[in-house]
Structure formats: structure tokens, C-alpha cells
Design a protein around this motif. Sequence first.
Motif, PDB file in Angstrom:
ATOM      1  N   ARG A  45      -2.208  -2.407  -3.364  1.00  0.00           N
ATOM      2  CA  ARG A  45      -3.356  -2.634  -2.472  1.00  0.00           C
ATOM      3  C   ARG A  45      -4.013  -4.004  -2.659  1.00  0.00           C
ATOM      4  O   ARG A  45      -4.949  -4.333  -1.933  1.00  0.00           O
ATOM      5  CB  ARG A  45      -4.412  -1.532  -2.624  1.00  0.00           C
ATOM      6  CG  ARG A  45      -3.882  -0.133  -2.294  1.00  0.00           C
ATOM      7  CD  ARG A  45      -4.955   0.927  -2.476  1.00  0.00           C
ATOM      8  NE  ARG A  45      -4.424   2.246  -2.158  1.00  0.00           N
ATOM      9  CZ  ARG A  45      -3.745   2.989  -3.001  1.00  0.00           C
ATOM     10  NH1 ARG A  45      -3.518   2.554  -4.238  1.00  0.00           N
ATOM     11  NH2 ARG A  45      -3.280   4.169  -2.637  1.00  0.00           N
ATOM     12  N   THR A  54       9.094   2.328   2.823  1.00  0.00           N
ATOM     13  CA  THR A  54       8.739   3.508   2.040  1.00  0.00           C
ATOM     14  C   THR A  54       8.912   3.194   0.555  1.00  0.00           C
ATOM     15  O   THR A  54       9.592   2.238   0.172  1.00  0.00           O
ATOM     16  CB  THR A  54       9.622   4.699   2.420  1.00  0.00           C
ATOM     17  OG1 THR A  54      10.987   4.412   2.042  1.00  0.00           O
ATOM     18  CG2 THR A  54       9.557   4.968   3.918  1.00  0.00           C
ATOM     19  N   THR A  60       0.408   4.499   0.044  1.00  0.00           N
ATOM     20  CA  THR A  60       0.085   5.628   0.929  1.00  0.00           C
ATOM     21  C   THR A  60       0.574   5.405   2.360  1.00  0.00           C
ATOM     22  O   THR A  60       0.985   6.341   3.043  1.00  0.00           O
ATOM     23  CB  THR A  60      -1.435   5.872   0.942  1.00  0.00           C
ATOM     24  OG1 THR A  60      -2.094   4.636   1.259  1.00  0.00           O
ATOM     25  CG2 THR A  60      -1.908   6.364  -0.423  1.00  0.00           C
ATOM     26  N   SER A  61       0.521   4.158   2.825  1.00  0.00           N
ATOM     27  CA  SER A  61       0.957   3.863   4.195  1.00  0.00           C
ATOM     28  C   SER A  61       2.350   3.250   4.254  1.00  0.00           C
ATOM     29  O   SER A  61       2.937   3.135   5.333  1.00  0.00           O
ATOM     30  CB  SER A  61      -0.038   2.904   4.867  1.00  0.00           C
ATOM     31  OG  SER A  61      -0.072   1.664   4.176  1.00  0.00           O
ATOM     32  N   GLU A 108       7.112  -2.182   7.351  1.00  0.00           N
ATOM     33  CA  GLU A 108       7.031  -0.789   6.925  1.00  0.00           C
ATOM     34  C   GLU A 108       8.156  -0.504   5.939  1.00  0.00           C
ATOM     35  O   GLU A 108       9.339  -0.586   6.290  1.00  0.00           O
ATOM     36  CB  GLU A 108       7.121   0.147   8.138  1.00  0.00           C
ATOM     37  CG  GLU A 108       5.927   0.058   9.075  1.00  0.00           C
ATOM     38  CD  GLU A 108       6.026   1.048  10.226  1.00  0.00           C
ATOM     39  OE1 GLU A 108       6.998   1.837  10.235  1.00  0.00           O
ATOM     40  OE2 GLU A 108       5.147   1.032  11.096  1.00  0.00           O
ATOM     41  N   VAL A 133       0.859  -1.185   0.000  1.00  0.00           N
ATOM     42  CA  VAL A 133       0.000   0.000   0.000  1.00  0.00           C
ATOM     43  C   VAL A 133       0.891   1.229   0.000  1.00  0.00           C
ATOM     44  O   VAL A 133       1.532   1.539   1.025  1.00  0.00           O
ATOM     45  CB  VAL A 133      -0.925   0.008   1.245  1.00  0.00           C
ATOM     46  CG1 VAL A 133      -1.822   1.241   1.218  1.00  0.00           C
ATOM     47  CG2 VAL A 133      -1.756  -1.267   1.301  1.00  0.00           C
ATOM     48  N   LYS A 190       3.091   0.158   3.660  1.00  0.00           N
ATOM     49  CA  LYS A 190       2.945  -1.130   4.343  1.00  0.00           C
ATOM     50  C   LYS A 190       3.029  -2.286   3.347  1.00  0.00           C
ATOM     51  O   LYS A 190       2.260  -2.356   2.396  1.00  0.00           O
ATOM     52  CB  LYS A 190       1.615  -1.189   5.096  1.00  0.00           C
ATOM     53  CG  LYS A 190       1.389  -2.470   5.865  1.00  0.00           C
ATOM     54  CD  LYS A 190       0.041  -2.433   6.589  1.00  0.00           C
ATOM     55  CE  LYS A 190      -0.216  -3.715   7.357  1.00  0.00           C
ATOM     56  NZ  LYS A 190      -1.536  -3.688   8.051  1.00  0.00           N
TER      57      LYS A 190
END
Length: 259
Positions: free
Chosen positions: A245, A195, A132-133, A193, A130, A135
Motif C-alpha cells: 500500500r 493477483t 486486497t485489490s 491488475e 495493494v 492492484k
Amino acid sequence: MESKKSKEENNLGTLFFSLDYSFDANLLKVHVKKATNLPAMDIGGTSDPYVKLFFLPDKKRKLSTKKTNKKPIKVFGIYDYDRFGKHDSIGSVQIPLSSIDLAEPFCGMKPIKSLTQTTLGDICFSLRYVPTSGKMTVGILEAKNLKKMDAYGLSDPYVKIYLNRNGKRLKKKKTSVKKNTLTPYYNESFAFEVTQEQLQSVELVIKVVDHDQVGSNDPIGKVVLSKKATGQALKHWMGMINVPRRPVALWHTLEPDED
């Protein structure tokens, strides 16, 4: 014609044993008599052999005259004792009890066979990212045709997941251990996590390991995914990035773990 190397690998000696089953007591007596012509496992040209006995399909199962779809197999695992490390497996002998008339005591001899397997197995897992997060979710689903790591012809596999960057380990996680199987089912998910910038330089290592209660755990094989990967690994990595996603699941063939 069988090659010289193949003959040497198969020349692991002979095991002599006897079986005596009591129907009244529902008890199988196994007598390990001797083993001959075992290969030298130590530097000095000798071995310190011992034998473990297993009963398949369930190592803890008692012999029963009840009907079952699973045919019981008696397994002799031949090992070389090592005082300072993990004991080495020499080979094994498997005796399908359905092939023996247990009405009378049975005395036999069988060649010891190697557990060598050319393929390491396959693993299926999903990747989801994802943006945006930042993740990344790794879903370890299942594996099949895993290499036999134990003398009784099975393994206790679990999966390690590493996230590395520039040769340094950032995160690590692992699944639960699945006992006595070459086709484990996990369905376990792990989140990292990462980026979008890191996504260009990190690598994801999926490693299948055989759990051992005594000594060190043995790696079975691994898959390494990154932007620099090739083949199925690169396809999966880019699929994760190009279809954000959504989980993307693929099968991978395990490669040797050279670490």
C-alpha cells in the motif's frame, strides 16, 4: 597508451566547413565543404554519407547576440544513408560558437567523434502493491545520464512498461515522449491488475526507448524486476511486496536490451 581498438573507434574522418555570420542580418551561413577518411558503413566497403546541421541548446533557435547563460553550439551530424532501413550515425562534430571570432569568416576542419557511450543511464520509478485489490501501480518518475542517441548529443526518450508471465506479454503501457533531453522528467503512473498468486511468477520490464520520427525507435536500456531478479531489481520488488500500500521508489542502472 591508447589501444588499437580505441584508435580505430576514434578514426572516423575529418569534416571541413566554413562559418560566416552577418551581424546586420542576424544570419549564420554554414558551408559544408567535404569529409575525408570516413569509415566504411556498408558491406561493400563504402558509405553514402550526408550531413545534418543542428543548433544547441535549442535545435530551432536562431543565432542571437543577446546574452544568455546557455552557450550556443553548432553540431554537424554525419550519417550513412540507407535506402532500406534506418540511417546509421557515423559521428558528429560540435563547434562552440563562443570559441570562434565571428567578426570574420571562419574556415575550419575538425575530427569526427563517435557518439559511443559506455553507460546507458539511470531511471527512477516507484512500485506500489495493494494485496486486497490486486492492484500494482508503477510510477515512472525521471531518468538521468541517458545514452546519447542522436547526432546532436541528445535523445527523445520515453518509457515502455511490460507485464510478462511465462514468456507471454500480459499488458503493456508507455509514457509520453520527452524531446531533446538526457534527463527526462515524467511523473506518470500506470496501474496493472495482478493477483497475489500471479505476483510469484510475473516479471515487470521497464524499458527506455529513443523515439525516432523516421525509421524504428531505438532501445536505450531496461530494468527487469521479478521474484527471480537479483541486486537492486530484487530489492525493489521485495520492497513492494513487504511494504504493501505504500509506493517504494528507487534508482536503477539501465542494462542492455538484448531483445
